[in-house]
Design a protein around this motif. Sequence first.
Motif, PDB file in Angstrom:
ATOM      1  N   LEU A   1      -4.103 -25.255   3.093  1.00 54.20           N
ATOM      2  CA  LEU A   1      -4.118 -26.679   3.429  1.00 54.20           C
ATOM      3  C   LEU A   1      -2.831 -27.377   3.006  1.00 54.20           C
ATOM      4  O   LEU A   1      -2.568 -28.507   3.421  1.00 54.20           O
ATOM      5  N   ALA A   2      -2.025 -26.711   2.162  1.00 49.64           N
ATOM      6  CA  ALA A   2      -0.782 -27.307   1.683  1.00 49.64           C
ATOM      7  C   ALA A   2       0.387 -27.057   2.628  1.00 49.64           C
ATOM      8  O   ALA A   2       1.540 -27.333   2.269  1.00 49.64           O
ATOM      9  N   GLY A   3       0.099 -26.558   3.824  1.00 51.13           N
ATOM     10  CA  GLY A   3       1.151 -26.395   4.840  1.00 51.13           C
ATOM     11  C   GLY A   3       2.306 -25.538   4.360  1.00 51.13           C
ATOM     12  O   GLY A   3       2.099 -24.401   3.903  1.00 51.13           O
ATOM     13  N   PRO A   4       3.531 -26.035   4.407  1.00 52.81           N
ATOM     14  CA  PRO A   4       4.706 -25.241   4.044  1.00 52.81           C
ATOM     15  C   PRO A   4       4.748 -24.869   2.564  1.00 52.81           C
ATOM     16  O   PRO A   4       5.558 -24.028   2.164  1.00 52.81           O
ATOM     17  N   LEU A   5       3.895 -25.477   1.739  1.00 49.41           N
ATOM     18  CA  LEU A   5       3.868 -25.147   0.306  1.00 49.41           C
ATOM     19  C   LEU A   5       2.911 -23.999   0.011  1.00 49.41           C
ATOM     20  O   LEU A   5       2.858 -23.512  -1.129  1.00 49.41           O
ATOM     21  N   ALA A   6       2.156 -23.544   0.996  1.00 45.92           N
ATOM     22  CA  ALA A   6       1.142 -22.511   0.786  1.00 45.92           C
ATOM     23  C   ALA A   6       1.753 -21.268   0.149  1.00 45.92           C
ATOM     24  O   ALA A   6       2.833 -20.822   0.533  1.00 45.92           O
ATOM     25  N   GLY A   7       1.039 -20.735  -0.857  1.00 46.60           N
ATOM     26  CA  GLY A   7       1.484 -19.525  -1.541  1.00 46.60           C
ATOM     27  C   GLY A   7       2.364 -19.778  -2.745  1.00 46.60           C
ATOM     28  O   GLY A   7       2.581 -18.886  -3.575  1.00 46.60           O
ATOM     29  N   MET A   8       2.926 -20.982  -2.854  1.00 48.48           N
ATOM     30  CA  MET A   8       3.800 -21.287  -3.993  1.00 48.48           C
ATOM     31  C   MET A   8       2.962 -21.638  -5.229  1.00 48.48           C
ATOM     32  O   MET A   8       1.876 -22.200  -5.119  1.00 48.48           O
ATOM     33  N   ASP A   9       3.521 -21.297  -6.407  1.00 49.19           N
ATOM     34  CA  ASP A   9       2.946 -21.802  -7.652  1.00 49.19           C
ATOM     35  C   ASP A   9       3.001 -23.327  -7.626  1.00 49.19           C
ATOM     36  O   ASP A   9       3.916 -23.925  -7.042  1.00 49.19           O
ATOM     37  N   ARG A  10       2.042 -23.981  -8.282  1.00 49.59           N
ATOM     38  CA  ARG A  10       1.939 -25.447  -8.203  1.00 49.59           C
ATOM     39  C   ARG A  10       3.206 -26.161  -8.672  1.00 49.59           C
ATOM     40  O   ARG A  10       3.571 -27.196  -8.117  1.00 49.59           O
ATOM     41  N   PHE A  11       3.890 -25.606  -9.670  1.00 49.63           N
ATOM     42  CA  PHE A  11       5.098 -26.285 -10.158  1.00 49.63           C
ATOM     43  C   PHE A  11       6.297 -26.018  -9.249  1.00 49.63           C
ATOM     44  O   PHE A  11       7.142 -26.890  -9.044  1.00 49.63           O
ATOM     45  N   ALA A  12       6.348 -24.811  -8.679  1.00 45.12           N
ATOM     46  CA  ALA A  12       7.379 -24.532  -7.679  1.00 45.12           C
ATOM     47  C   ALA A  12       7.142 -25.392  -6.447  1.00 45.12           C
ATOM     48  O   ALA A  12       8.087 -25.895  -5.817  1.00 45.12           O
ATOM     49  N   ALA A  13       5.871 -25.589  -6.112  1.00 43.97           N
ATOM     50  CA  ALA A  13       5.523 -26.425  -4.974  1.00 43.97           C
ATOM     51  C   ALA A  13       5.937 -27.876  -5.209  1.00 43.97           C
ATOM     52  O   ALA A  13       6.356 -28.581  -4.281  1.00 43.97           O
ATOM     53  N   ARG A  14       5.859 -28.335  -6.452  1.00 42.75           N
ATOM     54  CA  ARG A  14       6.302 -29.697  -6.754  1.00 42.75           C
ATOM     55  C   ARG A  14       7.801 -29.847  -6.460  1.00 42.75           C
ATOM     56  O   ARG A  14       8.223 -30.821  -5.838  1.00 42.75           O
ATOM     57  N   ARG A  15       8.565 -28.894  -6.908  1.00 42.35           N
ATOM     58  CA  ARG A  15      10.013 -28.959  -6.668  1.00 42.35           C
ATOM     59  C   ARG A  15      10.317 -28.902  -5.172  1.00 42.35           C
ATOM     60  O   ARG A  15      11.185 -29.642  -4.667  1.00 42.35           O
TER      61      ARG A  15
END
Length: 909
Positions: free
Chosen positions: A306-320
Motif C-alpha cells: 500500500l506504500a507504493g514506491p516505498l514498498a519493501g523499504m525499512d520504515r526509516f529508509a522509507a522516510r528518507r
Amino acid sequence: MAELPKAYTPADAEARWYPYWYEHHLYDAEVNRDRPPYTIVIPPPNITGMLTLGHVLNNSIQDLYIRWHRMRGFEACWIPGTDHAGIATQTKVVNALADEGIHHRDLGREKFVERVWEWREKYGGIIFSQLRALGVSVDWRRERFTLDEELNQAVTEVFVRLYDKGLIYKGKKIVNWSPKAQSTLSDEEVKHRDVTDRMYTLRYHLTDGSGTIMVSTARPETIFGDVAVAVNPADERYTAMLGKTVTVPVAGQQVTLIADEHADPAFGTGAVKITPAHDPNDYEVGLRHNLPMPNTINPDGTMNELAGPLAGMDRFAARRAAVKMLEEAGLIEKSEEYVHSVGFSERGGEQIEPYLSDQWFVAMKPLAEPALKAVLDGDIKFYPEHWTKTYEHWMANIRDWPISRQLWWGHRIPVYYLEDGRQTAARSETEACAKLGVPQGTPLQRDEDVLDTWFSSWLWPFSVHGWGSDKKNDRDLQYFYPTDLLVTGPDIIFFWVARMIMAGFEFMRDEPMADGAPRTSVAELIPFKTVYFTSLIRDKEGRKMSKQLGNSPDPLDVIRDYGADALRFTILYLAPSGQDVRFSAEMCELGRNFANKIWNAGRFLLMKRDEAGADPVAYPQRLDELEPISSSDRWILSRFHSVLGNVESALGAYRINEYTKLLYDFVWSDFCDWYVELLKTELANSEDAARSRQMMNFAIGLFDQVLRMLHPIIPFVTEELWQNLAGRTSGDSISIAAFPVSDQSLVSTEVEREFELLRGCSEAIRRMRNEANVAPSKLVDVTIKAADPVGFAMLRRSCELMRRMARIDALLISDDAGKPKLSVTEVVRGNDIHVHLEGLIDIEKERAKTEKEIARLEGQARATEGKLSNERFTANAPAEVVETEREKLRNYQDTLVRLRQTLEQYAVM
C-alpha cells in the motif's frame, strides 16, 4: 560460656544461621486456626533477573514485616515465586541461539519452547539463590512459577470465564508493536526517551484548486496511509474549507478536511494528517469519524504494497525516500528540528511502532469499578497515600487491555477455531467441540498467540494456592487469602496492582470461606489489605542507577564487603517514604558500624556477666519479668518501653525510615553510650556481689529484648548474639521468640527527664573539658547553679552518676552559686554548669591557640562564602556539590561561635 570473638564476622553468621533456620523448618507456614494468618506473596521477579538494589529494598521491607508478625504470634506465610517473563525470556533465548548460529524460527515452536525450558532450569533460579544471601525468611516449599501446570490451568480458567461473559474479545486496535520481536508489547515493556527528529510542513493542495493547506508531520513515510486532514473546529482559519478535499502529496489520494478536537491550533500549522493505522490519536479520530484504516507497514517494520514506491523499504529508509520524493515535487514548505518523546522496546532496543493489529482484549470498565471503590473507601490502603490519586485517575480513564502477544514462550491462548472460522474459548479440545456443537475429534486449530505476562501475574495472590487447577488447596486458600501486604514499585501500579485488585473481586466471589459461607464483604475479596510503594534508588549524586553509568553496585559485593545486615539496615535507613533513595556502597559503613556497636555491647555484657558469676540461664527471658535494680536500670527500662511504643506505631503506619532511626538512636545513644557506660561505673563501684549479679541479669534480660526488637531488620547479628546469651536447644531461634510489647505504665517521664538532664550536664562538662584541652586522666571540679527546685532535686539525686560519667572530683550543686574564677561555663536547661580550670591549663597558651584557630576558620569561611556568592559556581555545579559547600560553611560558622565564646571566657579569667 565461651567468650565472643572480639570482632563480628558477618559472613560466618550468615553461613551458620540461614541453613539452620531451614534445617529446623522455622519458616514453614501451615494452616493454624489458633493463630491469625499474615501473608505476603513475593512480587515474582523475572526468571531473567539478577539481584538489584531495588530487590534488596523491596525484599528487606517484606522480610521486616514477615519476621515482625511471626514474632508476634501470627502464622506468617511468605510465598516466593518467579515470573516466566514472556518477551524478556524469549529475547534471551533467541539471542543465545543466534550466538550458536541458529534462527529460532528454524527450530519451530515446540523445539524452541523446549530450549527455553532448558534455559529456565539453568538460569531461572539465580535470583533466588541471591536473595538467600539477604536472609529472606520465605517458605521455600511453596515456591511457584507462573508457567507451572497449576498456574497454567488457572490462566486458562480465567480466560474461558471472561470470554464466556463477553469480557474478552478480538478486535483491531492500535498497539505497541515490536518489529524485532514481531509482537505486541505492554506499556511496561516500552521505555520512552526524547529524540530529535525533523518536522516537515507539507503542501496539501485543495482538489478544487482554490488553495493549499500546510500540514505538519514527523512521519512523511506514512502519507500513503493518510485518510483525512483534521483541524480544530474552533480554528477559524479553516472554517470555510471544512468538507473540502485535498490531495495527499506524492501519494495522490484525495482526503477530506474534517473538524476534530485532536487538532491543536497552536501546534505547527494547526492542520494534521490523519493516519489511523499508525498513530494512537489518529486511531481515535478514525473511530469518531468512521474513517478507513489502511495499514502501510509490515510486521517486520518494512513498508507493504500500500506504500507504493516505498514498498519493501525499512520504515526509516522509507522516510528518507519519502522526503526526497516530496522535495523533488516541491511539496515541502519547510523542515525544522523537532524534539519529542519516542517509545523503544525495553528488550529489543528498537523504536516501537504504533500499529493497527488484530489482538485479543479484556474489557476493563466492568472490572474496574469495584477495584476503584475498594481503594477510595480505604478497604485497601496505599502507602504513601498520594498514590491513591494516581490510581484513581488511571482507573477512571481505564482502557481495554490488549492481552495477546505474538510469541512462543508463554501461556498459549485457549481459543479453538473450526475451518469455517467459528471459534470458542475452552479448557480443552473436548470442551471446545462440545461448545461449538461439533463431533468430538473434529479438527480444530488453536490460536497461535500467547498471553501477556501480566495475565498470569494478576492472578498471583490466589493462583499460588492452586486456584483454578486440579491441585487447588482449599484450606490454604481459605486461610491465607487475602494477603496482608504487597510491597512493589509505583511503576507497576496499573500493570499489576490494579489488575490484581480487579481479579480478586471477579474470581474470588465463588470461593467459600473456611466455614462454607460465601465471600460477600470487600475485605474477603480483595487480594491484599495494604500496598507499600517503594522508592527509586539513585546514586549519591542523584542519578538513576544503570550499568552504563557504572554506578550500580552489585548487592552481593556489598554483602560480601559489609554484611547482609549492614545492607538491609542502611538501605531502609536511607529510604524516607515517598522520596528517592540516594545510595552508595560506602554508605553501608553506617549499617556495619551499627552491627559492630551491638556486637561490642553484647560482648561486654556477656564478659561482665561471667565476671559477676551470674547464671547464664537465670536471666529473665520475658519482658514483664525484668526487675530494675538501679536508677539507671529504671531509666533504660522506661526508655525501652517508650521507644518500643514508637516502634510499634511506626511499623503499624509503615513509617519504615522512622523505625530505623528509632532503633539506631536508642541502641547507639541510650543503650550503648549511656546505659552500658553507667553499668560499667556501677559495677566498678559495687562491693555487693549479689547486687552485681542482679544488675547483670537485668542487663542481659533487657539486651535479649533489645535484640528481639532489632531482629526483623538485622536478623543475622541478632541471632548470633541471642544464641550466645544462654544455652539454647536445637531449633531455638530469636526469629520465633516473642517480640516485646510496650507497657506504657513502665514509661516514667520524670525518670527520663532526670536522666536527660544528667546526660545533658555530663556531655556539657565533657565538651568543656575537651575544648579547654584538659587531659582525660585529670579530674575536674564542677559547680552547678540549679535553675529551680525541681532541677536542684534532680541534680542532687544523680550527682554520683554525673561524677563518674564526667570524671568530676568535687561537685557543688547550689541554687545560688556564682561563677568561679578561672572557669568555663555552659547552660543546660537553665542550669549554669561551671568547670573549674585553675591549675589544669595554661590560660595564655590556650587563648593563643584559640585565637589562631579562629583566624584559620575565618579564612576558610570567607573562601567558602566567596565560592557560594559566585553565580557561575552555584548555577553550574551539581546541586550536591553546592549543598556540600553550604554545609561546610554552616560547620565553620557553628565552630566559630563556640570558639569565640571560649575566648570570651578566657578574657575574664
